[in-house]
Design a protein around this motif. Sequence first.
Motif, PDB file in Angstrom:
ATOM      1  N   SER A 107      35.367  56.153  48.469  1.00  0.00           N
ATOM      2  CA  SER A 107      36.368  56.267  47.406  1.00  0.00           C
ATOM      3  C   SER A 107      37.768  56.536  47.948  1.00  0.00           C
ATOM      4  N   ARG A 108      37.873  56.887  49.228  1.00  0.00           N
ATOM      5  CA  ARG A 108      39.188  57.159  49.817  1.00  0.00           C
ATOM      6  C   ARG A 108      39.947  55.874  50.127  1.00  0.00           C
ATOM      7  N   ILE A 109      39.251  54.755  50.184  1.00  0.00           N
ATOM      8  CA  ILE A 109      39.916  53.483  50.483  1.00  0.00           C
ATOM      9  C   ILE A 109      40.835  53.128  49.315  1.00  0.00           C
ATOM     10  N   PRO A 110      42.118  52.889  49.581  1.00  0.00           N
ATOM     11  CA  PRO A 110      43.098  52.799  48.494  1.00  0.00           C
ATOM     12  C   PRO A 110      43.215  51.431  47.823  1.00  0.00           C
ATOM     13  N   PHE A 111      42.550  50.416  48.319  1.00  0.00           N
ATOM     14  CA  PHE A 111      42.747  49.077  47.765  1.00  0.00           C
ATOM     15  C   PHE A 111      41.500  48.579  47.044  1.00  0.00           C
ATOM     16  N   ASN A 112      41.734  47.591  46.188  1.00  0.00           N
ATOM     17  CA  ASN A 112      40.665  46.896  45.485  1.00  0.00           C
ATOM     18  C   ASN A 112      40.911  45.405  45.650  1.00  0.00           C
ATOM     19  N   ALA A 113      39.873  44.676  46.010  1.00  0.00           N
ATOM     20  CA  ALA A 113      40.047  43.262  46.372  1.00  0.00           C
ATOM     21  C   ALA A 113      40.749  42.457  45.289  1.00  0.00           C
ATOM     22  N   LEU A 114      40.283  42.557  44.054  1.00  0.00           N
ATOM     23  CA  LEU A 114      40.814  41.706  42.996  1.00  0.00           C
ATOM     24  C   LEU A 114      42.012  42.320  42.291  1.00  0.00           C
ATOM     25  N   ARG A 115      42.192  43.624  42.396  1.00  0.00           N
ATOM     26  CA  ARG A 115      43.368  44.263  41.798  1.00  0.00           C
ATOM     27  C   ARG A 115      44.610  44.082  42.659  1.00  0.00           C
ATOM     28  N   ASP A 116      44.435  44.137  43.980  1.00  0.00           N
ATOM     29  CA  ASP A 116      45.577  44.198  44.884  1.00  0.00           C
ATOM     30  C   ASP A 116      45.822  42.931  45.691  1.00  0.00           C
ATOM     31  N   ALA A 303      36.057  33.748  41.920  1.00  0.00           N
ATOM     32  CA  ALA A 303      34.757  33.840  41.248  1.00  0.00           C
ATOM     33  C   ALA A 303      33.682  34.327  42.213  1.00  0.00           C
ATOM     34  N   ILE A 304      33.737  33.870  43.454  1.00  0.00           N
ATOM     35  CA  ILE A 304      32.773  34.303  44.472  1.00  0.00           C
ATOM     36  C   ILE A 304      32.903  35.813  44.707  1.00  0.00           C
ATOM     37  N   ILE A 305      34.135  36.295  44.817  1.00  0.00           N
ATOM     38  CA  ILE A 305      34.359  37.712  45.088  1.00  0.00           C
ATOM     39  C   ILE A 305      33.877  38.573  43.926  1.00  0.00           C
ATOM     40  N   ARG A 306      34.125  38.126  42.695  1.00  0.00           N
ATOM     41  CA  ARG A 306      33.646  38.876  41.528  1.00  0.00           C
ATOM     42  C   ARG A 306      32.120  38.970  41.542  1.00  0.00           C
ATOM     43  N   PHE A 307      31.473  37.846  41.814  1.00  0.00           N
ATOM     44  CA  PHE A 307      30.007  37.834  41.861  1.00  0.00           C
ATOM     45  C   PHE A 307      29.491  38.713  42.996  1.00  0.00           C
ATOM     46  N   ASP A 308      30.086  38.556  44.181  1.00  0.00           N
ATOM     47  CA  ASP A 308      29.627  39.319  45.344  1.00  0.00           C
ATOM     48  C   ASP A 308      29.823  40.824  45.163  1.00  0.00           C
ATOM     49  N   THR A 309      30.926  41.203  44.504  1.00  0.00           N
ATOM     50  CA  THR A 309      31.178  42.623  44.292  1.00  0.00           C
ATOM     51  C   THR A 309      30.056  43.260  43.485  1.00  0.00           C
ATOM     52  N   GLU A 310      29.601  42.576  42.451  1.00  0.00           N
ATOM     53  CA  GLU A 310      28.502  43.103  41.647  1.00  0.00           C
ATOM     54  C   GLU A 310      27.195  43.106  42.428  1.00  0.00           C
ATOM     55  N   GLN A 311      26.976  42.061  43.242  1.00  0.00           N
ATOM     56  CA  GLN A 311      25.763  42.007  44.045  1.00  0.00           C
ATOM     57  C   GLN A 311      25.722  43.139  45.065  1.00  0.00           C
ATOM     58  N   TRP A 312      26.848  43.398  45.722  1.00  0.00           N
ATOM     59  CA  TRP A 312      26.893  44.471  46.713  1.00  0.00           C
ATOM     60  C   TRP A 312      26.813  45.844  46.046  1.00  0.00           C
TER      61      TRP A 312
END
Length: 324
Positions: A107-116, A303-312
């Motif tokens: 949770s300390r990591i400050p970035f989000n792939a799709l937000r930033d 779309a791949i990143i959104r899917f992968d985020t939920e899978q991970w």
Amino acid sequence: MINRRTLLLATSSVLAPALLRADAVSSYPNRPVKIIVPAPPGGQSDITIRLIADGIRETLGQPFVIENRGGASGAIGIDYAAKQPADGYTLLVSVAGGLVVNPLFDSRIPFNALRDLAPVTQFGLSTNCLFVRSGLPVQSLRELVQYAKSRPGELTYASIGNGTISQIYAKLFANTAGINLLHVPFKGGSAAVQELIAGRVDMMIIDFTTGDQPMRDGLLRGLAVTGTKRWPLSAEIPTFQEQQVPLPLIGWNGLFAPKGTPQPTLKRLAEAANRMVQDQDNRDRLLKIGLIPSGTTPDEFEAIIRFDTEQWREAKKLAGAKPE
């Protein structure tokens, strides 16, 4: 009453910045572009982007300068790139582990792939392989599972650290197969593989290229690969899925820009990069460094990143792996 001169001045003050922005996009790039690699020189991301960047430079007519900013499993370089102006002149190369998986665990990591960040294109898929030490008396995944079940808690698996992809894969494998394995974390892939070669740990799931040469030298044995397709350069090794142990998650390597970068700029970058990815000589080179070439549009990659985020995220729950 507003006169014609006042109206023209007001209109021009509104339109001028928009016209300037449109002109900047249409002339992109008109100066050198910096690409951040959040890892030291010589790794897969570094080699990949240096190969791709040469072609982008030839297509777009400006230098694409590589800058390595390693540290904190990629977090330092990724965070830096995400905070740069969204004008297309600072880009980022990242892998699924650093950009998608690590933030789920820390949770300390400050970035989000799709937000930033804005996805540009996926260069390729990174296959991982289950390697076992050469002295382990198993020749297949089924034999390994049977052997482990007869020795609960005795067999060891190496990883590059708690909460890393290498541990998550191994935990998922163990949980799915119903076996009990002992975790031995290391500080890096090189040290872990050397211990595996020496026979001091029994197995490890790691990117294919790390264990490929030791396997060809007879020092390791490859039993299964992640994803839904066999690794083209060692097609004799079946996938986990083919052997009734579902493990479809797979890594990737791709190009990003800061969130808000104009869509025409993203599209132009993607087209130039994909032209290089589809070149047959480059495809052969990418395979040799561990990537199955792909190439996507920005929308496809998102779309791949959104899917992968939920899978991970689901994999994290199933694996129960925790960061250090």
